[in-house]
Design a protein around this motif. Structure first.
Motif, PDB file in Angstrom:
ATOM      1  N   ASN A 148      -6.031   1.249   9.290  1.00  0.00           N
ATOM      2  CA  ASN A 148      -7.342   0.654   9.523  1.00  0.00           C
ATOM      3  C   ASN A 148      -7.578  -0.527   8.598  1.00  0.00           C
ATOM      4  O   ASN A 148      -8.129  -1.559   9.018  1.00  0.00           O
ATOM      5  CB  ASN A 148      -8.443   1.700   9.326  1.00  0.00           C
ATOM      6  N   ARG A 149      -7.183  -0.381   7.346  1.00  0.00           N
ATOM      7  CA  ARG A 149      -7.340  -1.453   6.373  1.00  0.00           C
ATOM      8  C   ARG A 149      -6.524  -2.686   6.802  1.00  0.00           C
ATOM      9  O   ARG A 149      -7.006  -3.819   6.757  1.00  0.00           O
ATOM     10  CB  ARG A 149      -6.895  -0.978   4.988  1.00  0.00           C
ATOM     11  N   VAL A 150      -5.294  -2.476   7.229  1.00  0.00           N
ATOM     12  CA  VAL A 150      -4.438  -3.578   7.679  1.00  0.00           C
ATOM     13  C   VAL A 150      -5.057  -4.270   8.888  1.00  0.00           C
ATOM     14  O   VAL A 150      -5.114  -5.508   8.950  1.00  0.00           O
ATOM     15  CB  VAL A 150      -3.019  -3.071   8.017  1.00  0.00           C
ATOM     16  N   ARG A 151      -5.548  -3.500   9.843  1.00  0.00           N
ATOM     17  CA  ARG A 151      -6.137  -4.097  11.042  1.00  0.00           C
ATOM     18  C   ARG A 151      -7.385  -4.913  10.709  1.00  0.00           C
ATOM     19  O   ARG A 151      -7.583  -6.006  11.248  1.00  0.00           O
ATOM     20  CB  ARG A 151      -6.473  -3.004  12.067  1.00  0.00           C
ATOM     21  N   ASP A 152      -8.219  -4.395   9.815  1.00  0.00           N
ATOM     22  CA  ASP A 152      -9.447  -5.108   9.443  1.00  0.00           C
ATOM     23  C   ASP A 152      -9.123  -6.460   8.804  1.00  0.00           C
ATOM     24  O   ASP A 152      -9.731  -7.487   9.134  1.00  0.00           O
ATOM     25  CB  ASP A 152     -10.278  -4.262   8.469  1.00  0.00           C
ATOM     26  N   MET A 166       0.833  -1.199   0.000  1.00  0.00           N
ATOM     27  CA  MET A 166       0.000   0.000   0.000  1.00  0.00           C
ATOM     28  C   MET A 166       0.867   1.248   0.000  1.00  0.00           C
ATOM     29  O   MET A 166       0.593   2.221  -0.707  1.00  0.00           O
ATOM     30  CB  MET A 166      -0.902   0.019   1.224  1.00  0.00           C
ATOM     31  N   ALA A 167       1.927   1.217   0.795  1.00  0.00           N
ATOM     32  CA  ALA A 167       2.821   2.373   0.880  1.00  0.00           C
ATOM     33  C   ALA A 167       3.516   2.631  -0.449  1.00  0.00           C
ATOM     34  O   ALA A 167       3.651   3.774  -0.889  1.00  0.00           O
ATOM     35  CB  ALA A 167       3.854   2.154   1.979  1.00  0.00           C
ATOM     36  N   ALA A 184      -1.225  -9.755   0.366  1.00  0.00           N
ATOM     37  CA  ALA A 184      -1.761  -9.937  -0.989  1.00  0.00           C
ATOM     38  C   ALA A 184      -3.121  -9.290  -1.139  1.00  0.00           C
ATOM     39  O   ALA A 184      -3.488  -8.835  -2.229  1.00  0.00           O
ATOM     40  CB  ALA A 184      -1.853 -11.429  -1.304  1.00  0.00           C
ATOM     41  N   LEU A 185      -3.885  -9.221  -0.048  1.00  0.00           N
ATOM     42  CA  LEU A 185      -5.270  -8.763  -0.110  1.00  0.00           C
ATOM     43  C   LEU A 185      -5.431  -7.280   0.186  1.00  0.00           C
ATOM     44  O   LEU A 185      -6.450  -6.691  -0.147  1.00  0.00           O
ATOM     45  CB  LEU A 185      -6.100  -9.577   0.879  1.00  0.00           C
ATOM     46  N   VAL A 186      -4.426  -6.663   0.782  1.00  0.00           N
ATOM     47  CA  VAL A 186      -4.598  -5.331   1.355  1.00  0.00           C
ATOM     48  C   VAL A 186      -4.900  -4.265   0.301  1.00  0.00           C
ATOM     49  O   VAL A 186      -5.572  -3.267   0.581  1.00  0.00           O
ATOM     50  CB  VAL A 186      -3.365  -4.951   2.201  1.00  0.00           C
ATOM     51  N   ASN A 187      -4.456  -4.431  -0.924  1.00  0.00           N
ATOM     52  CA  ASN A 187      -4.725  -3.460  -1.979  1.00  0.00           C
ATOM     53  C   ASN A 187      -6.039  -3.729  -2.714  1.00  0.00           C
ATOM     54  O   ASN A 187      -6.306  -3.123  -3.753  1.00  0.00           O
ATOM     55  CB  ASN A 187      -3.576  -3.444  -3.007  1.00  0.00           C
ATOM     56  N   LYS A 188      -6.834  -4.655  -2.186  1.00  0.00           N
ATOM     57  CA  LYS A 188      -8.126  -5.019  -2.788  1.00  0.00           C
ATOM     58  C   LYS A 188      -7.969  -5.471  -4.238  1.00  0.00           C
ATOM     59  O   LYS A 188      -8.635  -4.953  -5.139  1.00  0.00           O
ATOM     60  CB  LYS A 188      -9.110  -3.854  -2.701  1.00  0.00           C
TER      61      LYS A 188
END
Length: 265
Positions: free
Chosen positions: A133-137, A115-116, A168-172
């Motif tokens: 928040n996205r990472v925590r979810d 993401m960064a 792998a999932l964090v960037n949707k």
């Protein structure tokens, strides 16, 4: 195999040729298949059957010799390197045998890294909060919320692999590509990882394409393509079959097409 306008991925007459001295070998030999949005699809085959080559082409890591691969009707073979890099960043997530986590970063930082990189020109406090928040979810959904502050060398192999899944999932991404993801795990960790991929697919909406030669891993897929000598030789849909019946069907097809030990891993 019929192609329609509704398929997310269409693979058309795909060929990958390698030269071995005076000979040319087709590692992938005029393969056709599709992947629909929201599927959990597996590609099975013995070593050398062409399954990883197909995955590498779909991931834009390798190039095809002939044919087409279309994502939403867009032919990736027509993209230049900059376009391919942008396409990977926006559309694809990767889960491999080796976790590729950086030991100098925490689990949270490893998950956040892609993401960064994708937001290098946007470093506002609001964006950072949204990323955290996205990472925590995702970490909570994959049951690793309690290890975010730890480093990779402080957690188990199964936790590392789930962290790799979260990354792998964090960037949707629209598609998760998994290459023998249980290859370095014990049976308990393998079952947990495969359950994680199911959660990513069913609850988090990810389309998953997994390459494997392991029959137990394949049981988690809703549809399986079987490869032999670079060609698709069979296809199996789970439908309403229970796990035991589905396993038996996979074993039957494996015994018919031959190949390496189906109980490997």
């Amino acid at each position: 195999m019929t192609m329609t306008e509704n398929h997310y991925i269409e693979v058309r007459n795909l060929v990958k040729t390698y030269e071995a001295g005076q000979m040319k070998v087709n590692a992938v030999d005029h393969v056709n298949f599709y992947v629909d949005q929201g599927e959990f699809i597996g590609i099975m085959g013995a070593s050398g059957s062409g399954k990883t080559t197909i995955l590498n082409i779909l991931s834009t890591i390798d190039t095809m010799s002939e044919g087409q691969v279309l994502y939403d009707k867009v032919d990736i073979s027509r993209m230049d390197e900059e376009e391919l890099s942008d396409f990977r960043q926006k559309n694809l997530g990767f889960v491999f045998q080796d976790y590729n986590l950086l030991d100098t970063l925490s689990i949270e930082e490893n998950i956040m890294l892609s993401m960064a990189l994708g937001s290098a020109k946007m470093t506002t406090a609001r964006l950072k909060e949204e990323m955290e928040n996205r990472v925590r979810d995702i970490a909570e959904a994959l049951h690793i919320g309690d290890i975010l502050n730890k480093f990779p060398y402080e957690v188990s192999g199964g936790q590392k692999q789930r962290a790799a899944c979260a990354r792998a999932l964090v960037n949707k991404p629209k598609l998760i590509l998994a290459d023998e993801p249980t290859g370095a795990l014990d049976s308990k960790s393998s079952a947990m990882l495969l359950g994680t991929l199911q959660v990513m697919n069913r609850e988090l909406g990810a389309t998953v394409l997994m390459v494997t030669h392991d029959v137990f891993s394949a049981c988690y897929c809703e549809r399986i393509l079987f490869l032999s000598d670079g060609k698709i030789c069979a296809e199996l849909n789970r439908g309403s079959s229970n796990r035991r019946d589905y396993l038996d069907c996979i074993l039957d097809i494996q015994s018919q097409i031959g190949g390496e030990d189906i109980y490997a891993e």
